[in-house]
Design a protein around this motif. Structure first.
Motif, PDB file in Angstrom:
ATOM      1  N   GLN A  73      -1.488  -4.778  -6.228  1.00  0.00           N
ATOM      2  CA  GLN A  73      -0.821  -4.418  -7.477  1.00  0.00           C
ATOM      3  C   GLN A  73      -1.359  -5.217  -8.660  1.00  0.00           C
ATOM      4  O   GLN A  73      -0.678  -5.414  -9.662  1.00  0.00           O
ATOM      5  CB  GLN A  73       0.698  -4.621  -7.361  1.00  0.00           C
ATOM      6  CG  GLN A  73       1.345  -3.752  -6.284  1.00  0.00           C
ATOM      7  CD  GLN A  73       1.200  -2.264  -6.580  1.00  0.00           C
ATOM      8  OE1 GLN A  73       1.776  -1.749  -7.502  1.00  0.00           O
ATOM      9  NE2 GLN A  73       0.408  -1.576  -5.767  1.00  0.00           N
TER      10      GLN A  73
ATOM     11  N   LEU B  25      -4.585  -1.252  -5.227  1.00  0.00           N
ATOM     12  CA  LEU B  25      -3.502  -0.646  -4.451  1.00  0.00           C
ATOM     13  C   LEU B  25      -2.764  -1.675  -3.610  1.00  0.00           C
ATOM     14  O   LEU B  25      -1.541  -1.667  -3.516  1.00  0.00           O
ATOM     15  CB  LEU B  25      -4.059   0.438  -3.527  1.00  0.00           C
ATOM     16  CG  LEU B  25      -4.276   1.834  -4.110  1.00  0.00           C
ATOM     17  CD1 LEU B  25      -4.928   2.724  -3.065  1.00  0.00           C
ATOM     18  CD2 LEU B  25      -2.957   2.424  -4.561  1.00  0.00           C
ATOM     19  N   THR B  26      -3.511  -2.557  -2.980  1.00  0.00           N
ATOM     20  CA  THR B  26      -2.905  -3.473  -2.015  1.00  0.00           C
ATOM     21  C   THR B  26      -2.315  -4.732  -2.647  1.00  0.00           C
ATOM     22  O   THR B  26      -1.472  -5.381  -2.037  1.00  0.00           O
ATOM     23  CB  THR B  26      -3.942  -3.893  -0.955  1.00  0.00           C
ATOM     24  OG1 THR B  26      -5.078  -4.482  -1.608  1.00  0.00           O
ATOM     25  CG2 THR B  26      -4.409  -2.687  -0.145  1.00  0.00           C
TER      26      THR B  26
ATOM     27  N   LYS C 123      -5.536   8.543  -4.994  1.00  0.00           N
ATOM     28  CA  LYS C 123      -5.738   7.375  -5.855  1.00  0.00           C
ATOM     29  C   LYS C 123      -7.211   7.078  -6.057  1.00  0.00           C
ATOM     30  O   LYS C 123      -7.593   6.020  -6.572  1.00  0.00           O
ATOM     31  CB  LYS C 123      -5.048   6.145  -5.236  1.00  0.00           C
ATOM     32  CG  LYS C 123      -3.529   6.225  -5.246  1.00  0.00           C
ATOM     33  CD  LYS C 123      -2.989   6.184  -6.653  1.00  0.00           C
ATOM     34  CE  LYS C 123      -1.471   6.115  -6.648  1.00  0.00           C
ATOM     35  NZ  LYS C 123      -0.919   6.039  -8.017  1.00  0.00           N
TER      36      LYS C 123
ATOM     37  N   ALA D 219       2.380   1.751  -3.381  1.00  0.00           N
ATOM     38  CA  ALA D 219       1.382   2.171  -4.353  1.00  0.00           C
ATOM     39  C   ALA D 219       0.985   3.625  -4.155  1.00  0.00           C
ATOM     40  O   ALA D 219       0.765   4.361  -5.109  1.00  0.00           O
ATOM     41  CB  ALA D 219       0.144   1.276  -4.247  1.00  0.00           C
ATOM     42  N   LEU D 220       0.892   4.024  -2.889  1.00  0.00           N
ATOM     43  CA  LEU D 220       0.466   5.388  -2.606  1.00  0.00           C
ATOM     44  C   LEU D 220       1.571   6.388  -2.864  1.00  0.00           C
ATOM     45  O   LEU D 220       1.343   7.491  -3.349  1.00  0.00           O
ATOM     46  CB  LEU D 220       0.013   5.496  -1.142  1.00  0.00           C
ATOM     47  CG  LEU D 220      -1.254   4.713  -0.797  1.00  0.00           C
ATOM     48  CD1 LEU D 220      -1.507   4.805   0.689  1.00  0.00           C
ATOM     49  CD2 LEU D 220      -2.448   5.261  -1.562  1.00  0.00           C
TER      50      LEU D 220
ATOM     51  N   LEU E 294       0.830  -1.191   0.000  1.00  0.00           N
ATOM     52  CA  LEU E 294       0.000   0.000   0.000  1.00  0.00           C
ATOM     53  C   LEU E 294       0.866   1.242   0.000  1.00  0.00           C
ATOM     54  O   LEU E 294       0.608   2.216  -0.704  1.00  0.00           O
ATOM     55  CB  LEU E 294      -0.922  -0.004   1.222  1.00  0.00           C
ATOM     56  CG  LEU E 294      -1.956   1.125   1.322  1.00  0.00           C
ATOM     57  CD1 LEU E 294      -2.857   1.119   0.104  1.00  0.00           C
ATOM     58  CD2 LEU E 294      -2.775   0.969   2.583  1.00  0.00           C
TER      59      LEU E 294
ATOM     60  N   LYS F  65     -10.524  -0.293  -6.552  1.00  0.00           N
ATOM     61  CA  LYS F  65      -9.342   0.573  -6.476  1.00  0.00           C
ATOM     62  C   LYS F  65      -8.474   0.224  -5.271  1.00  0.00           C
ATOM     63  O   LYS F  65      -7.240   0.228  -5.350  1.00  0.00           O
ATOM     64  CB  LYS F  65      -9.771   2.038  -6.409  1.00  0.00           C
ATOM     65  CG  LYS F  65     -10.355   2.559  -7.710  1.00  0.00           C
ATOM     66  CD  LYS F  65     -10.851   3.993  -7.564  1.00  0.00           C
ATOM     67  CE  LYS F  65     -11.401   4.510  -8.892  1.00  0.00           C
ATOM     68  NZ  LYS F  65     -11.971   5.877  -8.768  1.00  0.00           N
TER      69      LYS F  65
END
Length: 311
Positions: free
Chosen positions: A58, A55-56, A117, A13-14, A10, A51
């Motif tokens: 990939q 994010l978590t 995001k 991704a963030l 996460l 979404k």
């Protein structure tokens, strides 16, 4: 055991310092797709979870996968209410703050990063709440079923490594005592201190008495309680402790610190642990947990009222 969201993924991704892109208005995506036990799942819910999952993990989840996750959450929450498992707002916020802390950012930064995001923080908090409820339910209802026997662990370790483990051992609680003998003391002084040690051995019959006596005795000290297991002690010391009555002092020994003894506070059976055993035990527990929670969830899914309105 709880299976938390992959925090490090996460975080990657963030990223940091992302520019806000804005969120879609919930009012634009409230088309009800299905009802689960009388509660709606909307297009907006599906979009948000999709979404978050991306994010978590990939990976881009399919719409069907996301819908199934949301159905699972609904049935878990309903089961939680049935048994009075309902974490409050403060519990969820604390978990959210804990995630931010592990990511080395503030909760506000986590919120902004999620929003950049297109994910509302409430979406993550809802996922957290569902997992908290579910973990409590599975552990609470199937506590005995999830227990991992020590003999099973030992057998599994032996099967993996060929090493035969001792399952049962002894736990010793004791307090070291030192009668101080200054360097360069005469043989006569040393002999006097040895006689004092033997006198103390005849007087002390419990750890309480030892503490009371040696904390007020000049040139003597009693240290904090030490707990050791069979696996942590050499055989000669184990034999000494096994031969010493509870509450009594071991025979005095001359060391660089002075004349040392140990008062044995307790001696009780225990299970011997090793890093390998802990690793195997954790894996066995996780496997039991996964099987148990899957069967539990399948049962709830079969009993749930699921009505599709619009795919």
């Amino acid at each position: 055991m709880t299976i938390p969201l992959p925090v490090f993924r996460l975080l990657l991704a963030l990223g940091v310092g992302l520019i806000m892109t804005g969120l879609p208005s919930p009012s634009r995506a409230q088309n009800i797709v299905l009802m689960v036990n009388g509660e709606p799942i909307t297009d907006f819910d599906i979009d948000q979870r999709s979404k978050l999952d991306q994010l978590t993990t990939q990976k881009v989840p399919t719409r069907e996968q996301v819908i199934n996750e949301l159905i699972d959450d609904k049935v878990k929450m309903k089961e939680g209410k049935k048994y009075g498992v309902d974490p409050g707002v403060s519990d969820i916020n604390q978990s959210y703050e804990g995630m931010a802390q592990r990511m080395r950012i503030t909760p506000e930064q986590l919120t902004k990063s999620l929003e950049s995001k297109g994910v509302r923080p409430e979406t993550l908090k809802a996922r957290m709440k569902s997992e908290m409820v579910w973990t409590s339910l599975v552990r609470g209802r199937y506590k005995e079923k999830l227990m991992v026997g020590e003999r099973d662990v030992a057998q599994a370790v032996q099967a993996q490594t060929g090493e035969k483990l001792q399952i049962e051992g002894t736990e010793y609680k004791m307090q070291p005592i030192v009668l101080i003998v200054p360097r360069g003391s005469s043989p006569a002084f040393l002999e006097t201190r040895k006689k004092e040690a033997e006198t103390y051995r005849s007087r002390v019959a419990s750890c309480e008495e030892a503490n009371s006596l040696f904390r007020s005795t000049p040139n003597a000290t009693i240290r904090d309680t030490v707990t050791k297991t069979t696996a942590e002690l050499p055989e000669p010391l184990r034999k000494v402790l096994d031969d010493t009555p509870i509450g009594r002092l071991t025979a005095p020994e001359m060391t660089k610190n002075g004349i040392e003894m140990v008062v044995l506070c307790s001696r009780k059976p225990t299970m011997i642990d090793t890093p390998k055993k802990r690793e195997v035990r954790e894996k066995m527990y996780q496997e039991k947990y996964e099987r148990t929670q899957k069967a539990y969830l399948d049962e709830l899914r079969k009993a749930a009222m699921i009505e599709y309105r619009n795919r």
